[in-house]
Design an enzyme around this catalytic site. Structure first.
Site, PDB file in Angstrom:
ATOM      1  N   LYS A   1       9.762   3.561   2.301  1.00  0.00           N
ATOM      2  CA  LYS A   1      10.396   4.549   3.189  1.00  0.00           C
ATOM      3  C   LYS A   1       9.830   4.413   4.588  1.00  0.00           C
ATOM      4  O   LYS A   1       8.619   4.319   4.768  1.00  0.00           O
ATOM      5  CB  LYS A   1      10.095   5.972   2.662  1.00  0.00           C
TER       6      LYS A   1
ATOM      7  N   LYS B   1       0.852   8.017   5.260  1.00  0.00           N
ATOM      8  CA  LYS B   1       1.462   9.299   5.654  1.00  0.00           C
ATOM      9  C   LYS B   1       2.140   9.968   4.453  1.00  0.00           C
ATOM     10  O   LYS B   1       1.958  11.160   4.194  1.00  0.00           O
ATOM     11  CB  LYS B   1       2.500   9.026   6.752  1.00  0.00           C
TER      12      LYS B   1
ATOM     13  N   LYS C   1       8.813  -0.016   7.372  1.00  0.00           N
ATOM     14  CA  LYS C   1       9.269   0.219   8.741  1.00  0.00           C
ATOM     15  C   LYS C   1      10.189  -0.911   9.155  1.00  0.00           C
ATOM     16  O   LYS C   1      10.032  -2.042   8.693  1.00  0.00           O
ATOM     17  CB  LYS C   1       8.068   0.247   9.697  1.00  0.00           C
TER      18      LYS C   1
ATOM     19  N   SER D   1      12.905  14.058   5.676  1.00  0.00           N
ATOM     20  CA  SER D   1      13.662  12.911   5.135  1.00  0.00           C
ATOM     21  C   SER D   1      13.659  12.977   3.612  1.00  0.00           C
ATOM     22  O   SER D   1      14.669  12.681   2.962  1.00  0.00           O
ATOM     23  CB  SER D   1      13.030  11.586   5.571  1.00  0.00           C
TER      24      SER D   1
HETATM   25  N1  GLU Z   1      10.032   7.441  11.923  1.00  0.00           N
HETATM   26  C1  GLU Z   1       9.407   8.599  11.369  1.00  0.00           C
HETATM   27  C2  GLU Z   1       7.926   8.354  11.164  1.00  0.00           C
HETATM   28  O1  GLU Z   1       7.331   7.498  11.786  1.00  0.00           O
HETATM   29  C3  GLU Z   1      10.123   9.140  10.141  1.00  0.00           C
HETATM   30  C4  GLU Z   1      10.247   8.192   8.995  1.00  0.00           C
HETATM   31  C5  GLU Z   1      11.209   8.659   7.901  1.00  0.00           C
HETATM   32  O2  GLU Z   1      11.728   9.751   7.975  1.00  0.00           O
HETATM   33  O3  GLU Z   1      11.387   7.874   6.976  1.00  0.00           O
HETATM   34  O4  GLU Z   1       7.281   9.055  10.432  1.00  0.00           O
END
Ligand code: GLU
Length: 438
Positions: A93, A117, A129, A372
């Site tokens: 994710k 995270k 990513k 999300s």
């Molecule tokens: N781009 C966001 C982050 O760096 C959200 C990632 C997501 O929702 O998957 O946490």
């Protein structure tokens, strides 16, 4: 909002050795991870395996070229990435970044941070990513649409609602996700698969609260260490994260006295009585970036703003903006990282040892991936929540996670960042032990 009164935790002095100065995001993330790995004496958790390989190296780095047809008929070849870091506790994710600074190493670092995270936030996802090295400001709407759809077509084989789910990041938004969703639908012979991306518009299988989630979550995180009423807040970056964080802090009674965004304002805005954030946000929405620049010309250089006293500083722009040079003169009490990797290790050590409380990115900006997760759940359950439910659940998770990390740091006698990586690694390592060898 909080059951316990906010108070600044006091944490032990840091004496890091060989702190990287001017390192890349990947060097910095790996430095932080190594501090945690050392603390955990990880070797005993993974007998016979290389810890570096197991935790630092991504599972896969997929690098492809996208041919983007421009409106003038020319074709540009763009470098695009999807990095899948770890899926021990759930599917891959993470967001998709469009920025000229995108490199392989940057995407690897960001994917790694997604793993930690999600683990820290107790969201059952792994880390990934995506990135494209491109300036989205220089693309027309139709060019953006072709790029979003081209990205989805190029990476469709590695993405999937039960495999790897993308979301917005710097340079992308809910419209980008809608285009990617559309392209995936076509690739699936018109079968609707909403869970393929998160951060979609509410009108198109999105979740209430997702757009505001990172900024709101950041503000909630802050309220666990300092009561916002009357506090002087400075924000760096007035994108999706910074804007909603500033709005929320103001709603909670804080005074947003400074906004630094060289790309938007040409520098920084400063008003000791508090800027009208809602008015600036409205101007951006109605009149665009050019309208904001005309209506709100910068009154200070960003570095000059950051030397003025504040109670809370929210870096919400990009990585490595808080260097040790900035840290030396930064006059604040609490930093909550809305951006990924804004503080260099040298700056972190300096600020931490000065008593500044740093709420690290993998804790503080997790609101985005938390909502999300809510969106993905709503998509697979085909059961949609109202706004109050989504925001209340976000608040609850941010409060619980922040309190748990403060307690963990005190128990472990670590700074908040190292404690965050320790807890996150422990969770991934525990899952790995159950999963056994591949
Ligand atoms: N781009 C966001 C982050 O760096 C959200 C990632 C997501 O929702 O998957 O946490």
């Amino acid at each position: 909002m909080n059951a316990t009164p906010a108070s600044l935790p006091s944490l032990p002095h840091l004496t890091w050795q060989h702190v990287p100065h001017g390192g890349t995001l990947l060097e910095n993330v790996n430095f932080y991870l190594r501090q945690a790995i050392e603390h955990l004496a990880m070797a005993r958790h993974f007998p016979g395996q290389s810890i570096e390989e197991r935790l630092l190296e991504p599972d896969s780095v997929i690098e492809r070229k996208i041919s983007l047809q421009m409106d003038d008929g020319s074709v540009r070849c763009l470098h695009a990435f999807r990095v899948q870091h770890n899926n021990d506790i759930g599917i891959y994710k993470g967001g998709l970044r469009w920025d000229t600074g995108v490199t392989r190493d940057e995407v690897v670092a960001l994917a790694s941070n997604m793993t930690w995270k999600c683990a820290l936030a107790r969201v059952p996802f792994g880390g990934a990513k995506g990135g494209v090295a491109v300036d989205p400001q220089a693309l027309s709407r139709t060019e953006k649409e072709r790029l979003a759809k081209g990205y989805m077509r190029t990476f469709a084989d590695v993405l999937g609602p039960d495999k790897d789910v993308a979301a917005p990041d710097m340079g992308t938004d809910s419209q980008t996700m809608a285009w990617m969703f559309k392209r995936y639908t076509e690739l699936c012979d018109d079968r609707t698969v909403p869970g393929i991306v998160t951060g979609k518009p509410v009108e198109l299988f999105g979740s209430y609260g997702r757009t505001e989630a990172t900024g709101y979550g950041l503000a909630t995180c802050v309220t666990n260490v300092i009561a916002p009423a009357g506090m002087r807040v400075m924000v760096e970056g007035f994108g999706k994260v910074g804007m909603y964080a500033a709005l929320r802090m103001q709603q909670l009674g804080a005074r947003v006295i400074g906004l630094a965004d060289p790309h938007l304002f040409g520098g920084a805005l400063h008003d000791p009585d508090g800027l009208d954030i809602a008015a600036i946000a409205r101007c951006l929405q109605h009149d665009g970036r050019a309208g904001v620049r005309a209506a709100y010309p910068a009154t200070l250089a960003p570095e000059a703003l950051l030397r003025l006293p504040s109670d809370v500083f929210l870096p919400c722009a990009t990585e490595n903006t808080i260097t040790d040079a900035i840290a030396k003169t930064l006059d604040t009490r609490v930093i909550a990282e809305g951006a990924n990797g804004p503080t260099t290790p040298a700056a972190h050590q300096l600020l931490h040892n000065r008593g500044v409380v740093i709420l690290p990115d993998i804790l503080a900006n997790a609101g985005g991936v938390i909502v999300s997760y809510f969106e993905w759940l709503q998509n697979i359950q085909e059961d949609y929540w109202d706004e109050a439910t989504a925001l209340a659940r976000l608040d609850k998770m941010m409060n619980e996670n922040t309190r748990a990390l403060i307690t963990a740091a005190a128990e472990l006698q670590l700074d908040l960042r190292t404690a965050a990586y320790v807890r996150a690694i422990e969770r991934v390592a525990a899952a790995r032990r159950y999963l056994g060898a591949q």
